[in-house]
Design a protein around this motif. Structure first.
Motif, PDB file in Angstrom:
ATOM      1  N   SER A  47       0.872  -1.183   0.000  1.00 31.93           N
ATOM      2  CA  SER A  47       0.000   0.000   0.000  1.00 31.93           C
ATOM      3  C   SER A  47       0.904   1.227   0.000  1.00 31.93           C
ATOM      4  N   GLY A  48       0.339   2.360   0.296  1.00 28.53           N
ATOM      5  CA  GLY A  48       1.148   3.564   0.481  1.00 28.53           C
ATOM      6  C   GLY A  48       1.082   4.557  -0.654  1.00 28.53           C
ATOM      7  N   ALA A  49       0.518   4.147  -1.811  1.00 30.75           N
ATOM      8  CA  ALA A  49       0.525   5.058  -2.955  1.00 30.75           C
ATOM      9  C   ALA A  49      -0.342   6.289  -2.713  1.00 30.75           C
ATOM     10  N   ASP A 150      -9.779  -3.610   0.910  1.00 22.02           N
ATOM     11  CA  ASP A 150      -8.495  -2.990   1.221  1.00 22.02           C
ATOM     12  C   ASP A 150      -7.409  -3.929   0.684  1.00 22.02           C
ATOM     13  N   GLY A 207      -4.518   3.939   6.075  1.00 19.13           N
ATOM     14  CA  GLY A 207      -4.947   2.795   5.259  1.00 19.13           C
ATOM     15  C   GLY A 207      -6.460   2.628   5.251  1.00 19.13           C
ATOM     16  N   GLY A 209      -7.960  -0.469   5.512  1.00 17.20           N
ATOM     17  CA  GLY A 209      -8.381  -1.658   6.255  1.00 17.20           C
ATOM     18  C   GLY A 209      -8.418  -1.447   7.759  1.00 17.20           C
TER      19      GLY A 209
END
Ligand code: GLU
Length: 358
Positions: A47-49, A150, A207, A209
């Motif tokens: 993730s992180g984009a 997620d 995030g 989730g």
């Protein structure tokens, strides 16, 4: 050879202001590389984009003088952030002489067997060439209603699809706590344990989730025979410690159920959200399908067919009360199925090998 899927959450990869935490990502890459050098195959789900893109452009991005709606924000931030994220991974792995490959996917790409197998082949060929696949959802074009809940959900699908031994979900807490106020992490969850009662529904930071969705995904993957570990990705050396089973490493481990599930059944079990139609069965058929022995769904047990589907599509199977209790791959199109409803001596509508009870 061991095959691991490692999912890394936004809160692990970014600092409080959403910028990428290069030091942390660098440490993760070093650990992944150490495992690879010991012979493990590693697939990353990162993730992180979105958070990274947001930190670069600021929250005030506009279009025609108005603020962006949430979908536009996601599209813009992910497009910008994904480049940075993958660029950083690429540079860090390159220091080890390792090549990475980017896979951007969507929930829809898991919905037909053909696309599913195509994605699997893509990742197999990357692994065979010593390339580390780094996967994220294609947030720029995915349609909100059809998105993964997620990246935890995505990582569960990938682990199952790739027949991984282990799914490691790295987040910013130490695991699942045994109560909201307690400081105790539940070390092991055994097949059949239900610990949902002790999990708060809170979600943390950037995030999408939360722990409940992690739990659901972990329990399901463990049922399919995958060892799942939820741990704190901010702890120094956590990936290596878990890989080497270092005693007293804090985490929640889901002990896998004995006896794996066939890969086609895994795909079907994960596909209930993609069903193109449904069939309603009578009470006898329901009883037979849910009984001890493995049986296929025959047209004689079907009372109605809903929706339009092709042969090979995933369909939901409803009991007489309209409750969904199974999913399977239809051997008939909806049109053909309507013609054989209630008839004896026809080939199965859903063969046992392509049937999954929920
Ligand atoms: N795909 C999103 C991103 O890269 C993350 C989704 C999630 O939080 O699970 O930013």
């Amino acid at each position: 050879m061991k095959r691991l899927v490692i999912k890394i959450g936004t809160n692990v990869l970014t600092r409080a202001d959403g910028t990428l935490d290069t030091t942390r990502i660098s440490s993760i890459v070093d650990q992944v590389e150490a495992l690879r050098r010991e012979g493990a195959q590693v697939i990353l789900v990162s993730s992180g984009a979105v958070a990274c893109g947001r930190s670069l452009l600021g929250r005030d991005a506009q279009a025609g003088g108005r603020k962006l709606d949430p979908v536009e924000q996601r599209q813009l931030y992910s497009a910008v952030g994904q480049v940075q994220l993958i660029g950083l991974y690429s540079r860090l792995f390159k220091d080890w002489g390792t090549t990475i490959g980017q896979v951007l996917t969507m929930k829809e790409s898991f919905s037909t067997r053909r696309e599913y197998l195509n994605q699997r082949a893509c990742m197999e060929v990357m692994l065979a060439n010593n390339v580390v696949p780094i996967i994220n959802e294609n947030d720029t074009v995915s349609v909100t209603e059809l998105m993964f809940t997620d990246n935890d959900e995505l990582s569960g699908l990938v682990a199952s699809m790739m027949d991984a031994d282990t799914l490691l979900i790295l987040t910013n807490v130490d695991g699942i706590y045994d109560g909201p106020a307690s400081g105790n992490v539940i070390p092991k969850v055994f097949p059949g344990d239900d610990i949902s009662g002790s999990i708060g529904s809170q979600k943390s930071g950037f995030g999408r989730g939360g722990m409940l969705s992690k739990y659901a995904i972990a329990a399901r993957a463990a049922e399919e025979g995958i060892r799942v570990i939820i741990a704190n990705g901010k702890r120094e050396g956590i990936i290596k410690d878990l890989y080497h089973n270092v005693p007293d490493t804090v985490c929640t481990e889901f002990v896998p159920a004995e006896g794996g599930v066939s890969s086609v059944k895994k795909w079907i079990a994960h596909s209930s959200g993609f069903a193109k139609g449904t069939v309603t069965v009578n009470a006898n058929a329901r009883k037979a399908l849910c009984g001890e022995s493995a049986v296929s769904l025959l047209p004689v047990g079907v009372v109605s067919v809903q929706g339009d589907f092709e042969e090979g599509d995933i369909i939901g199977i409803l009991d007489p009360a309209g409750e969904l209790f199974a999913v399977g791959r239809s051997s008939y199109s909806s049109e053909q199925a309507r013609e054989v409803i209630g008839q004896h001596d026809c080939r199965p509508l859903v063969h046992y090998d392509y049937l999954s009870l929920l």
